[in-house]
Design a protein around this motif. Structure first.
Motif, PDB file in Angstrom:
ATOM      1  N   VAL A  26      65.462  34.041  40.870  1.00 39.97           N
ATOM      2  CA  VAL A  26      64.279  35.135  40.349  1.00 39.97           C
ATOM      3  C   VAL A  26      63.631  35.553  41.745  1.00 39.97           C
ATOM      4  N   PRO A  27      63.464  36.914  41.811  1.00 37.48           N
ATOM      5  CA  PRO A  27      63.019  37.623  42.982  1.00 37.48           C
ATOM      6  C   PRO A  27      61.432  37.253  42.942  1.00 37.48           C
ATOM      7  N   ARG A  28      61.171  36.916  43.962  1.00 30.92           N
ATOM      8  CA  ARG A  28      59.455  36.342  44.280  1.00 30.92           C
ATOM      9  C   ARG A  28      59.059  36.963  45.368  1.00 30.92           C
ATOM     10  N   ASP A  29      59.011  38.363  45.410  1.00 29.02           N
ATOM     11  CA  ASP A  29      58.559  39.001  46.630  1.00 29.02           C
ATOM     12  C   ASP A  29      57.182  39.804  46.254  1.00 29.02           C
ATOM     13  N   TYR A  30      56.663  39.399  45.229  1.00 28.51           N
ATOM     14  CA  TYR A  30      55.200  39.801  44.879  1.00 28.51           C
ATOM     15  C   TYR A  30      54.338  39.294  45.958  1.00 28.51           C
ATOM     16  N   GLN A  31      52.974  40.089  45.603  1.00 29.78           N
ATOM     17  CA  GLN A  31      52.114  39.659  46.662  1.00 29.78           C
ATOM     18  C   GLN A  31      51.318  38.757  46.148  1.00 29.78           C
ATOM     19  N   ARG A  32      50.936  37.899  47.193  1.00 33.21           N
ATOM     20  CA  ARG A  32      50.284  36.523  47.214  1.00 33.21           C
ATOM     21  C   ARG A  32      48.736  36.571  47.437  1.00 33.21           C
ATOM     22  N   ALA A  33      48.097  35.479  47.271  1.00 36.41           N
ATOM     23  CA  ALA A  33      46.802  35.264  47.175  1.00 36.41           C
ATOM     24  C   ALA A  33      46.266  35.216  48.872  1.00 36.41           C
ATOM     25  N   ASP A  34      47.272  34.723  49.552  1.00 39.04           N
ATOM     26  CA  ASP A  34      47.105  34.889  51.162  1.00 39.04           C
ATOM     27  C   ASP A  34      47.837  35.947  52.084  1.00 39.04           C
ATOM     28  N   ALA A  35      48.025  36.982  51.343  1.00 36.75           N
ATOM     29  CA  ALA A  35      48.502  38.193  51.981  1.00 36.75           C
ATOM     30  C   ALA A  35      47.491  38.619  53.338  1.00 36.75           C
ATOM     31  N   LYS A  36      48.105  39.233  53.977  1.00 40.67           N
ATOM     32  CA  LYS A  36      47.457  39.531  55.370  1.00 40.67           C
ATOM     33  C   LYS A  36      46.275  40.242  54.936  1.00 40.67           C
ATOM     34  N   GLN A  37      46.443  41.426  54.140  1.00 39.43           N
ATOM     35  CA  GLN A  37      45.228  42.230  53.719  1.00 39.43           C
ATOM     36  C   GLN A  37      44.150  41.507  53.238  1.00 39.43           C
ATOM     37  N   GLU A  38      44.536  40.535  52.289  1.00 39.22           N
ATOM     38  CA  GLU A  38      43.321  39.572  51.757  1.00 39.22           C
ATOM     39  C   GLU A  38      42.364  39.023  52.700  1.00 39.22           C
ATOM     40  N   VAL A  39      43.264  38.196  53.711  1.00 33.96           N
ATOM     41  CA  VAL A  39      42.621  37.200  54.414  1.00 33.96           C
ATOM     42  C   VAL A  39      41.944  37.991  55.674  1.00 33.96           C
ATOM     43  N   SER A  40      42.414  39.179  56.147  1.00 27.60           N
ATOM     44  CA  SER A  40      42.035  39.995  57.262  1.00 27.60           C
ATOM     45  C   SER A  40      40.942  41.210  56.985  1.00 27.60           C
ATOM     46  N   THR A  41      40.995  41.481  55.815  1.00 28.84           N
ATOM     47  CA  THR A  41      39.921  42.679  55.599  1.00 28.84           C
ATOM     48  C   THR A  41      38.422  42.212  55.691  1.00 28.84           C
ATOM     49  N   ASP A  42      37.840  42.909  56.529  1.00 31.29           N
ATOM     50  CA  ASP A  42      36.354  42.668  56.797  1.00 31.29           C
ATOM     51  C   ASP A  42      35.537  42.575  55.390  1.00 31.29           C
ATOM     52  N   ARG A  43      34.696  41.527  55.275  1.00 32.44           N
ATOM     53  CA  ARG A  43      33.794  41.271  53.963  1.00 32.44           C
ATOM     54  C   ARG A  43      33.239  42.512  53.700  1.00 32.44           C
ATOM     55  N   GLY A  44      32.633  43.033  54.471  1.00 35.54           N
ATOM     56  CA  GLY A  44      31.800  44.358  54.164  1.00 35.54           C
ATOM     57  C   GLY A  44      32.548  45.219  53.647  1.00 35.54           C
ATOM     58  N   LYS A  45      33.888  45.568  54.066  1.00 39.28           N
ATOM     59  CA  LYS A  45      34.731  46.446  53.491  1.00 39.28           C
ATOM     60  C   LYS A  45      35.111  46.344  52.122  1.00 39.28           C
ATOM     61  N   VAL A  46      35.244  44.943  51.839  1.00 39.56           N
ATOM     62  CA  VAL A  46      35.812  44.653  50.591  1.00 39.56           C
ATOM     63  C   VAL A  46      34.646  44.781  49.522  1.00 39.56           C
ATOM     64  N   ARG A  47      33.226  44.616  49.954  1.00 38.43           N
ATOM     65  CA  ARG A  47      32.205  44.953  48.986  1.00 38.43           C
ATOM     66  C   ARG A  47      32.266  46.313  48.667  1.00 38.43           C
ATOM     67  N   ASP A  48      32.323  47.141  49.758  1.00 41.58           N
ATOM     68  CA  ASP A  48      32.405  48.486  49.637  1.00 41.58           C
ATOM     69  C   ASP A  48      33.265  49.083  48.727  1.00 41.58           C
ATOM     70  N   VAL A  49      34.388  48.392  48.608  1.00 42.99           N
ATOM     71  CA  VAL A  49      35.522  48.839  47.869  1.00 42.99           C
ATOM     72  C   VAL A  49      35.040  48.580  46.427  1.00 42.99           C
ATOM     73  N   LEU A  50      34.509  47.213  46.242  1.00 47.95           N
ATOM     74  CA  LEU A  50      34.048  46.949  44.824  1.00 47.95           C
ATOM     75  C   LEU A  50      33.043  47.874  44.250  1.00 47.95           C
ATOM     76  N   VAL A  51      32.238  48.339  45.301  1.00 44.56           N
ATOM     77  CA  VAL A  51      31.090  49.104  44.728  1.00 44.56           C
ATOM     78  C   VAL A  51      31.715  50.433  44.303  1.00 44.56           C
ATOM     79  N   GLN A  52      32.555  51.011  45.158  1.00 42.06           N
ATOM     80  CA  GLN A  52      33.126  52.392  44.714  1.00 42.06           C
ATOM     81  C   GLN A  52      33.970  52.260  43.506  1.00 42.06           C
ATOM     82  N   ARG A  53      34.829  51.035  43.115  1.00 45.31           N
ATOM     83  CA  ARG A  53      35.484  51.016  42.000  1.00 45.31           C
ATOM     84  C   ARG A  53      34.574  51.065  40.661  1.00 45.31           C
ATOM     85  N   LEU A  54      33.299  50.269  41.008  1.00 45.49           N
ATOM     86  CA  LEU A  54      32.680  49.873  39.844  1.00 45.49           C
ATOM     87  C   LEU A  54      31.856  51.309  39.685  1.00 45.49           C
ATOM     88  N   GLU A  55      31.523  52.050  40.382  1.00 49.18           N
ATOM     89  CA  GLU A  55      30.803  53.382  40.265  1.00 49.18           C
ATOM     90  C   GLU A  55      31.826  54.394  39.713  1.00 49.18           C
TER      91      GLU A  55
END
Length: 292
Positions: free
Chosen positions: A43-72
């Motif tokens: 079974v292929p298991r090349d899906y994105q994981r919770a410890d992906a580089k994007q998840e762990v390395s993105t600045d927290r402020g940018k993560v909140r900004d993305v959330l605000v943009q999506r909610l709006e």
């Protein structure tokens, strides 16, 4: 173990959509029968994981900004504040609401500035009773930035599902540590209690018919306000040394702390956010400084 590998065609320049679709069909037809795939390694298991580089390395402020943009994008109203400003932000979000229902475990300090009548849910209110209540105030378990999704667990802060679906206005408090970037990390957080009833919301309730006529409030609250609690800003470098430099340092410039001189303000205000619906609610300390 089967020697078949899932080599899906990759779109290349010059390849038409038809050729890509047919190539995918040929790849699928070449796969072994389902009963021939007997090993987990098949079974292929090349899906994105919770410890992906994007998840762990993105600045927290940018993560909140993305959330605000999506909610709006979903027409939700976001109130960005700090821990000290939660009561004022909630009072602003409630507006003219006269009755608000809250889960039993919600912090009492959150409703300290609310003028409306606060009703603590004991599980006995029927849907008809809830329909007569103006708003509901809850906490949050997980907020997924990339999808703008807020996950509520049916606990003492998230409340039972009925109180978050029947009232017409929902105010939800999202704390910084509850915000994640992607779905895998959100599912990992929710997986700590897989048997709990979960409600996942992405903006106010909305639907449309075959004529694409948008109707809001059919399956849940018509209005959604999100109070996003961010970390308090750190003091600027050198601010302590400036305040301890003695009276002579201020008399020479003829300025007082917080005033403006020829060189501009000592502490420039942060630029206003470009988001249309984002509201920054000042904390109690800021309010006292403005009053003084």
């Amino acid at each position: 173990m089967s020697d078949w590998t899932d080599q899906r065609p990759v779109h290349t320049p010059g390849m038409s959509a038809k050729e890509e679709i047919l190539a995918r069909v040929r790849t699928a037809l070449a796969a072994p029968r389902r009963d021939a795939v007997t090993e987990a390694e098949d079974v292929p298991r090349d899906y994105q994981r919770a410890d992906a580089k994007q998840e762990v390395s993105t600045d927290r402020g940018k993560v909140r900004d993305v959330l605000v943009q999506r909610l709006e994008d979903y027409t939700a109203v976001v109130h960005r504040t700090t821990a000290d400003g939660i009561p004022a932000a909630i009072a602003t979000a409630l507006g003219s609401a006269r009755r608000v229902i809250v889960p039993p475990g919600l912090p009492e300090t959150w409703t300290g500035s609310v003028d409306a009548t606060v009703i603590q849910d004991d599980g006995t209110a029927s849907p008809r009773d809830l329909d007569a209540i103006d708003a509901v105030l809850t906490g949050c378990h997980t907020a997924i930035a990339l999808t703008g999704t807020i996950a509520l667990r049916a606990d003492d802060r998230g409340g039972r599902r009925a109180i978050t679906l029947v009232p017409d206005h929902h105010i939800v408090v999202v704390e910084d540590e509850q915000v994640v970037l992607g779905v895998p990390k959100g599912i990992e957080r929710m997986g700590t209690d897989p048997g709990a009833p979960w409600t996942m919301i992405s903006g106010p309730s909305a639907t449309s018919d075959i004529e694409l006529s948008r109707v809001e409030g059919v399956h849940g609250p018509r209005r959604l306000d999100v109070v996003l609690v961010e970390p308090s800003p750190e003091p600027e470098p050198g601010s302590d040394s400036d305040s301890q430099s003695g009276p002579g340092s201020e008399s020479g410039s003829g300025t007082t702390p917080g005033s403006e001189s020829d060189s501009g303000p000592m502490h420039p205000a942060a630029p206003e956010s470009r988001e249309r619906r984002t509201q920054r609610t000042p904390s109690d300390q800021d309010h006292q400084e403005k009053t003084a």
